[in-house]
Write an enzyme that holds these catalytic residues in place. Structure first.
Site, PDB file in Angstrom:
ATOM      1  N   ASN A 147       0.799  -1.187   0.015  1.00 59.76           N
ATOM      2  CA  ASN A 147       0.155   0.067   0.005  1.00 59.76           C
ATOM      3  C   ASN A 147       0.817   1.200  -0.091  1.00 59.76           C
ATOM      4  O   ASN A 147       1.784   1.167   0.282  1.00 59.76           O
ATOM      5  CB  ASN A 147      -1.012  -0.078   1.185  1.00 59.76           C
ATOM      6  CG  ASN A 147      -2.074  -0.929   1.162  1.00 59.76           C
ATOM      7  OD1 ASN A 147      -2.988  -1.066  -0.167  1.00 59.76           O
ATOM      8  ND2 ASN A 147      -2.305  -1.809   2.121  1.00 59.76           N
ATOM      9  N   CYS A 169      -5.861  -7.330  -3.144  1.00 61.63           N
ATOM     10  CA  CYS A 169      -5.905  -7.131  -1.846  1.00 61.63           C
ATOM     11  C   CYS A 169      -7.078  -8.153  -1.529  1.00 61.63           C
ATOM     12  O   CYS A 169      -7.957  -8.534  -2.340  1.00 61.63           O
ATOM     13  CB  CYS A 169      -6.768  -5.879  -1.815  1.00 61.63           C
ATOM     14  SG  CYS A 169      -7.122  -5.133  -0.309  1.00 61.63           S
ATOM     15  N   HIS A 170      -7.237  -8.552  -0.495  1.00 64.11           N
ATOM     16  CA  HIS A 170      -8.384  -9.608   0.219  1.00 64.11           C
ATOM     17  C   HIS A 170      -9.192  -8.962   0.983  1.00 64.11           C
ATOM     18  O   HIS A 170     -10.187  -9.779   1.267  1.00 64.11           O
ATOM     19  CB  HIS A 170      -7.598 -10.660   0.968  1.00 64.11           C
ATOM     20  CG  HIS A 170      -6.800 -10.186   2.095  1.00 64.11           C
ATOM     21  ND1 HIS A 170      -5.334 -10.484   2.323  1.00 64.11           N
ATOM     22  CD2 HIS A 170      -6.944  -9.103   3.003  1.00 64.11           C
ATOM     23  CE1 HIS A 170      -4.887  -9.998   3.214  1.00 64.11           C
ATOM     24  NE2 HIS A 170      -5.834  -9.003   3.596  1.00 64.11           N
ATOM     25  N   HIS A 199      -9.997  -0.538  -1.391  1.00 69.26           N
ATOM     26  CA  HIS A 199     -10.600  -0.294  -0.290  1.00 69.26           C
ATOM     27  C   HIS A 199     -11.631   0.636  -0.326  1.00 69.26           C
ATOM     28  O   HIS A 199     -12.305   1.135   0.693  1.00 69.26           O
ATOM     29  CB  HIS A 199      -9.478   0.567   0.569  1.00 69.26           C
ATOM     30  CG  HIS A 199      -8.233  -0.410   1.078  1.00 69.26           C
ATOM     31  ND1 HIS A 199      -7.050   0.191   1.728  1.00 69.26           N
ATOM     32  CD2 HIS A 199      -8.289  -1.685   1.005  1.00 69.26           C
ATOM     33  CE1 HIS A 199      -6.254  -0.838   1.980  1.00 69.26           C
ATOM     34  NE2 HIS A 199      -6.855  -2.178   1.578  1.00 69.26           N
ATOM     35  N   ARG A 266     -20.117   7.141  18.060  1.00 68.96           N
ATOM     36  CA  ARG A 266     -21.340   6.511  17.551  1.00 68.96           C
ATOM     37  C   ARG A 266     -21.132   5.219  16.833  1.00 68.96           C
ATOM     38  O   ARG A 266     -21.386   4.174  16.919  1.00 68.96           O
ATOM     39  CB  ARG A 266     -22.142   7.460  16.743  1.00 68.96           C
ATOM     40  CG  ARG A 266     -23.228   6.684  16.165  1.00 68.96           C
ATOM     41  CD  ARG A 266     -24.262   7.734  15.400  1.00 68.96           C
ATOM     42  NE  ARG A 266     -23.661   8.046  14.230  1.00 68.96           N
ATOM     43  CZ  ARG A 266     -24.073   7.253  12.914  1.00 68.96           C
ATOM     44  NH1 ARG A 266     -24.775   6.058  12.949  1.00 68.96           N
ATOM     45  NH2 ARG A 266     -23.709   7.849  11.971  1.00 68.96           N
TER      46      ARG A 266
END
Length: 440
Positions: A147, A169-170, A199, A266
């Site tokens: 990355n 990427c997994h 991502h 939150r």
């Protein structure tokens, strides 16, 4: 004999998993595995890891360790890149300095101010790697795990367009598996497609036996208030398509959450200290693995899904077809994202190579958010291509989360502070002082 070069082999977990996945295929059990790392101690550990994995699997690979990257690459068929330029110390700087300015990050490896600086460190190395491969193994596949993924694949497409580079990427695999587990359906029976950017891709189709599983997911979310405290569930409810990366990653690529303490609470988002602890745990685990191997113990073999790089290697070598997700330049694959931009799509793999799928247009709102992400990617790539320190600041100004947290003067101050903190881990041009009017 199939030859696989590991660049950045000192990444013990990656090396262990990848070697185990490769050697588990009978056709690859005698492959030549060449390990390279600039850290001699970590390289020695990687060698012991590979030998331990081979013993446990009953495989007979030809394992060799190389201080010289060029030697490791010579004649390779496949090159797996897992390099982290600057190591854990630089990754910590990417998080700690912005935190002092009030910029919260959770990972710092893809976008955000941390991802930008990681890109500035990493892309020049990728040029060196591509140049070495052009001489030592011009026909090899470069399978990249490093990355920032999108910046890396986008940059390689600009400087070495003939290189067979694919980003792996997994996250999509794990997202679909987790959703199937949540809904109680067999993943092997689910029909799904995903596309977007690394991502920040989207599950576009999600069906089981003709049923749209999004209807079942909606009901599950309505019934469980705790699910609604997940950031990516929150994004799904607003966008209509489930994002393919964890909440902590997704939080860094948008302006709505991390700069607001009430939203952090939150959605139970982790902070910088959580990531620093995780990074320290990784370093400690690598040291523990080395100590255990020196005592004659064996490394633990991975369980779970096979990584994509071994699947590509096996499909190309054996001709066995399979479907994976790849990061690749947008050659008309996604109609409403920029041409040439790095995108993540499904792909078929067989003896003739990797074949990314045409997707068409993404839903308009998904494409709009992806374009915001790609703006930062493009500007970081441009900074490195032009060796322009001002363009680093431009990328930071356009970064959604950074811009939501700081006024523009403070963004420039933050860039100055990061450049100073990183020192010679960054290329010389990136360390040149630059004022807001462009003078140096």
């Amino acid at each position: 004999m199939t030859t696989v070069a590991f660049i950045g082999a000192g990444s013990v977990k990656f090396t262990s998993d990848l070697v185990a996945n490769i050697l588990a295929f009978p056709e690859l059990a005698t492959a030549a595995l060449r390990l390279h790392d600039v850290d001699a101690s970590r390289l020695a550990t990687a060698g012991m890891v590979a030998e331990s994995v081979a013993r446990q699997l009953g495989a007979a690979p030809r394992v060799s360790m190389h201080a010289s990257r060029r030697d490791a690459l010579e004649g390779a068929d496949f090159v797996i890149n897992t390099v982290l330029i600057g190591g854990a110390a630089a990754a910590a700087t990417d998080l700690e300095v912005p935190e002092r300015f009030g910029v919260r990050q959770t990972v710092g490896d893809t976008l955000g101010i941390g991802g930008i600086l990681r890109g500035v460190r990493t892309l020049p190395f990728l040029r060196q790697l591509a140049e070495d491969m052009a001489v030592a193994c011009p026909d090899a596949f470069l399978l990249n795990y490093t990355n920032p993924m999108a910046m890396s694949i986008g940059y390689l497409a600009r400087i070495a367009p003939s290189l067979k580079a694919f980003g792996l990427c997994h996250s999509v695999h794990h997202t679909v598996a987790d959703l199937c587990a949540l809904l109680g359906v067999d993943r092997e029976e689910v029909v799904w497609t995903s596309a977007g950017v690394n991502h920040q891709a989207w599950v576009l189709r999600f069906e089981h036996a003709g049923e749209n599983l999004y209807d079942r997911l909606d009901a599950r979310i309505r019934a469980d208030p705790e699910l609604r405290r997940s950031l990516r569930v929150d994004m799904y409810r607003r966008f209509g398509f489930f994002p393919t990366e964890t909440s902590k990653h997704n939080s860094e690529y948008v302006p709505w959450y991390l700069p607001r303490p009430d939203e952090v609470d939150r959605l139970r988002l982790p902070g910088v200290s959580d990531r620093l602890r995780a990074n320290a745990d990784d370093v400690r685990e690598s040291e523990q693995v080395r100590t255990a191997l020196e005592r004659g113990e064996e490394v633990r073999l991975p369980d779970g899904a096979v990584e994509y790089a071994p699947q590509i290697i096996h499909s190309v070598v054996s001709g066995s077809p399979r479907v994976i997700q790849v990061n690749t330049p947008n050659t008309g694959l996604i109609g409403n994202l920029p041409a040439g931009a790095p995108v993540e799509v499904g792909a078929s793999v067989d003896a003739s190579g990797v074949h990314p799928w045409h997707v068409g247009d993404l839903p308009a709102v998904c494409a709009a958010l992806n374009r915001s992400y790609l703006n930062v990617v493009e500007l970081t790539i441009e900074a490195v291509l032009r060796e322009d320190p001002r363009a680093i600041r431009h990328a930071a100004m356009l970064d959604p989360s950074t811009a939501a947290a700081l006024p523009v003067d403070r963004i420039w101050d933050l860039c100055d502070a990061l450049v100073a903190a990183h020192g010679d881990v960054l290329p010389r041009w990136a360390r040149a002082p630059v004022s807001a009017d462009g003078s140096r």
